[in-house]
Motif scaffolding. Structure first.
Motif, PDB file in Angstrom:
ATOM      1  N   SER A  98     -19.400 -28.852 -20.809  1.00  0.00           N
ATOM      2  CA  SER A  98     -20.224 -28.734 -19.622  1.00  0.00           C
ATOM      3  C   SER A  98     -20.919 -30.069 -19.368  1.00  0.00           C
ATOM      4  CB  SER A  98     -21.244 -27.616 -19.850  1.00  0.00           C
ATOM      5  OG  SER A  98     -22.128 -27.557 -18.784  1.00  0.00           O
ATOM      6  N   VAL A  99     -20.612 -30.677 -18.264  1.00  0.00           N
ATOM      7  CA  VAL A  99     -21.257 -31.944 -17.899  1.00  0.00           C
ATOM      8  C   VAL A  99     -21.990 -31.720 -16.592  1.00  0.00           C
ATOM      9  CG1 VAL A  99     -20.920 -34.397 -17.384  1.00  0.00           C
ATOM     10  CG2 VAL A  99     -19.369 -33.238 -18.966  1.00  0.00           C
ATOM     11  N   ASP A 100     -23.287 -31.905 -16.623  1.00  0.00           N
ATOM     12  CA  ASP A 100     -24.124 -31.637 -15.445  1.00  0.00           C
ATOM     13  C   ASP A 100     -23.848 -30.235 -14.900  1.00  0.00           C
ATOM     14  OD1 ASP A 100     -25.112 -34.172 -15.717  1.00  0.00           O
ATOM     15  OD2 ASP A 100     -23.779 -35.044 -14.201  1.00  0.00           O
ATOM     16  N   LYS A 102     -21.157 -28.550 -14.975  1.00  0.00           N
ATOM     17  CA  LYS A 102     -19.791 -28.313 -14.494  1.00  0.00           C
ATOM     18  C   LYS A 102     -18.828 -28.310 -15.681  1.00  0.00           C
ATOM     19  CE  LYS A 102     -21.669 -28.965 -10.467  1.00  0.00           C
ATOM     20  NZ  LYS A 102     -22.954 -29.512 -10.912  1.00  0.00           N
ATOM     21  N   TYR A 362     -17.514 -40.674 -16.567  1.00  0.00           N
ATOM     22  CA  TYR A 362     -18.359 -40.891 -17.721  1.00  0.00           C
ATOM     23  C   TYR A 362     -17.575 -41.646 -18.778  1.00  0.00           C
ATOM     24  CZ  TYR A 362     -16.145 -36.383 -18.553  1.00  0.00           C
ATOM     25  OH  TYR A 362     -15.269 -35.345 -18.641  1.00  0.00           O
ATOM     26  N   ARG A 393     -25.897 -36.550 -25.846  1.00  0.00           N
ATOM     27  CA  ARG A 393     -26.298 -36.585 -24.438  1.00  0.00           C
ATOM     28  C   ARG A 393     -25.665 -37.765 -23.729  1.00  0.00           C
ATOM     29  NH1 ARG A 393     -30.974 -33.438 -23.253  1.00  0.00           N
ATOM     30  NH2 ARG A 393     -31.351 -34.597 -21.358  1.00  0.00           N
ATOM     31  N   SER A 397     -27.702 -38.197 -17.494  1.00  0.00           N
ATOM     32  CA  SER A 397     -27.130 -36.931 -17.021  1.00  0.00           C
ATOM     33  C   SER A 397     -27.722 -35.800 -17.831  1.00  0.00           C
ATOM     34  CB  SER A 397     -25.617 -36.923 -17.207  1.00  0.00           C
ATOM     35  OG  SER A 397     -25.338 -36.641 -18.555  1.00  0.00           O
ATOM     36  N   ASP A 398     -27.422 -34.606 -17.400  1.00  0.00           N
ATOM     37  CA  ASP A 398     -27.800 -33.461 -18.207  1.00  0.00           C
ATOM     38  C   ASP A 398     -27.016 -33.520 -19.502  1.00  0.00           C
ATOM     39  OD1 ASP A 398     -29.406 -32.673 -16.254  1.00  0.00           O
ATOM     40  OD2 ASP A 398     -28.113 -31.055 -15.511  1.00  0.00           O
ATOM     41  N   ASP A 414     -25.469 -19.879 -13.522  1.00  0.00           N
ATOM     42  CA  ASP A 414     -24.842 -20.886 -12.663  1.00  0.00           C
ATOM     43  C   ASP A 414     -23.858 -20.228 -11.727  1.00  0.00           C
ATOM     44  OD1 ASP A 414     -24.485 -23.727 -14.927  1.00  0.00           O
ATOM     45  OD2 ASP A 414     -26.214 -22.742 -14.007  1.00  0.00           O
ATOM     46  N   ASP A 418     -21.579 -24.068  -8.038  1.00  0.00           N
ATOM     47  CA  ASP A 418     -22.099 -25.176  -8.827  1.00  0.00           C
ATOM     48  C   ASP A 418     -21.006 -25.690  -9.741  1.00  0.00           C
ATOM     49  OD1 ASP A 418     -24.495 -25.023  -7.695  1.00  0.00           O
ATOM     50  OD2 ASP A 418     -25.502 -24.010  -9.370  1.00  0.00           O
ATOM     51  N   GLY A 422     -18.251 -29.659  -9.405  1.00  0.00           N
ATOM     52  CA  GLY A 422     -17.927 -30.751 -10.321  1.00  0.00           C
ATOM     53  C   GLY A 422     -16.524 -30.596 -10.831  1.00  0.00           C
TER      54      GLY A 422
END
Ligand SMILES: C[S@@+](CC[C@H](N)C(=O)[O-])C[C@H]1O[C@@H](n2cnc3c(N)ncnc32)[C@H](O)[C@@H]1O
Length: 445
Positions: A98-100, A102, A362, A393, A397-398, A414, A418, A422
């Motif tokens: 899960s990135v941000d 997504k 990323y 982390r 970003s989140d 979510d 959402d 992403g």
């Protein structure tokens, strides 16, 4: 920056797999399974219109309690979509990162991987047709390249000058030694029929073996309806020619296989069953101009020769050219040019295609992690989500979270939107190589 090296003659191929060019440690990030991140509804819509050869690229998974799919049917030059199944001794595992907020489907090494090893993972507990073959026979997922082949690859990868060299016959023969041709796999007719049933690509931690061929026969008790069938779909029995327009035939409501009426009827006469089918209301919805009742392809199958000549084994070359044709006709936008230049390591006469990926969103280091670096997520709502873990982390970003791709967390709120915003897109990877094991067909060069 992902760097891929591909053995290819581009058009004529019948087997692809992703091989490592370097050492990987347990826990290392390998590849992302990239494609369009779509909702369950969109997945179902595409399932209805896709050719079977494209459906195998749809990866369903659960995320925050919702069924989502990464559709990698479009060949964007990425490698994740081309990693093969090994349910006995895989060396990687798909996880949801899960990135941000997504989801991204990412492959991680489950043990150390040596240069030349094929990257594989367990597609999950499904009756995949290739698992129907005896395990003592050809095991495509255990290929390992020899040291000299790895050295060749490394040399080839370090070459920066693109070349337009076309492979000679002897070069093609060399490449074929790397792994058995896919059509050497003794897929029997029952397995072939079963291929159209393969829809789920959801991972499972358990290793599992598919039912033996006898069991496969039991799987779909066809319920057929008369239906107008896409010009790209072939009769499951005679694998008859693709019609120019839609053709009228029979479609199984359960497994979505298609048959010419005559083929289906013959098939069930052979099996001592009555041939009967429902008349589908679908016909009413079709526009007259889109199909020809009793089209040429249907009529052709009435020849007794075709009815009695059942294909001995599935023709993988046809399947893969189907993929290309289908993809080309379904996606009008130009293919990405990530895979661009054909490099050739002339010393050993091996052809490789150098691929460079576009800049990633990323850094690779964001995704590199080892088992021991992972800690369980401790938030209250996440704590009951089995297997969910933290990754380092990402700056700015989140946090990045990792789950096994079949995990679900019904507690999370979510929205699909959402998650879908992403799209499982860019990631980075190096040191993986994609081989096409080329057909000896000279026609392409
Ligand atoms: C996601 S694609 C993987 C890439 C594929 N080899 C290709 O060349 O496009 C999945 C398809 O690969 C083939 N495949 C994957 N693992 C396999 C295996 N262990 N044995 C035989 N075929 C396999 C099957 O045709 C399957 O539908």
């Amino acid at each position: 920056m992902e760097e891929a090296v591909r053995f290819s003659l581009l058009q004529k191929f019948d087997w692809r797999g992703v091989f490592s060019c370097t050492e990987f440690d347990k826990g290392d990030f390998l590849l992302e399974y990239r494609g369009d991140l779509i909702s369950k509804e969109e997945y179902e819509r595409r399932q209805r219109i896709y050719h079977d050869a494209l459906k195998v690229f749809m990866f369903e998974f659960r995320y925050n309690g919702k069924l989502l799919c990464v559709d990698a049917a479009r060949d964007d030059g990425s490698l994740g979509r081309l990693v093969n199944d090994d349910h006995i001794n895989p060396n990687s595992r798909m996880r949801t990162i899960s990135v941000d907020g997504k989801p991204h489907l990412c492959l991680f090494a489950t043990r150390s991987i040596s240069p030349g090893e094929e990257i594989t993972y367990d597609y999950g507990d499904s009756e995949w047709p290739w698992r129907c073959t005896a395990h003592s026979e050809v095991e495509p997922s255990t290929h390992t390249l020899s040291q000299s082949e790895v050295t060749d690859l490394e040399k080839a990868r370090s070459e920066v000058e693109p070349s337009t060299h076309t492979l000679s016959q002897s070069e093609v023969t060399d490449l074929e030694k790397v792994a058995p041709k896919k059509d050497q796999l003794p897929l029997d007719q029952d397995c072939v029929e079963k291929m159209s049933l393969v829809k789920e690509h959801v991972l499972n931690e358990e290793q599992s073996f598919c039912a033996p061929a006898e069991g496969v026969k039991e799987v779909c008790k066809h319920v057929v309806v008369t239906s107008a069938i896409s010009s790209m779909d072939k009769c499951a029995e005679c694998v008859g020619p693709v019609a120019a327009l839609k053709w009228i035939g029979l479609r199984c409501k359960l497994c979505s296989s298609f048959w010419h009426k005559s083929c289906y009827s013959k098939l069930h006469e052979w099996n001592g069953k009555q041939s009967s089918w429902e008349v589908s209301s679908e016909e009413d919805e079709l526009s007259d101009e889109e199909y020809i009742p009793q089209s040429e392809s249907d009529n052709q199958s009435d020849s007794s020769d075709e009815l009695t000549t059942r294909p001995a084994c599935y023709d993988q070359a046809n399947l893969l050219s189907d993929i290309q044709e289908a993809a080309a006709s379904k996606f009008s936008e130009p293919q990405r040019s990530d895979v661009t230049a054909l490099n050739v390591s002339k010393g050993k006469g091996k052809g490789v295609l150098k691929a460079r990926e576009a800049a990633s969103v990323y850094n690779e280091s964001d995704l590199l992690c080892h088992e021991e670096q992972l800690t369980d997520v401790e938030t209250d709502s996440d704590s009951d989500c089995s297997g969910e873990r933290h990754l380092p982390r990402k700056q700015g970003s989140d946090e990045i979270r990792m789950t096994d791709s079949d995990d679900s967390d019904p507690e999370e709120s979510d929205s699909d939107d959402d998650a879908l915003a992403g799209a499982a897109g860019d990631s980075s990877n190096a040191d993986l190589v994609l081989f096409n094991h080329l057909s000896l067909d000279n026609a392409a060069y």
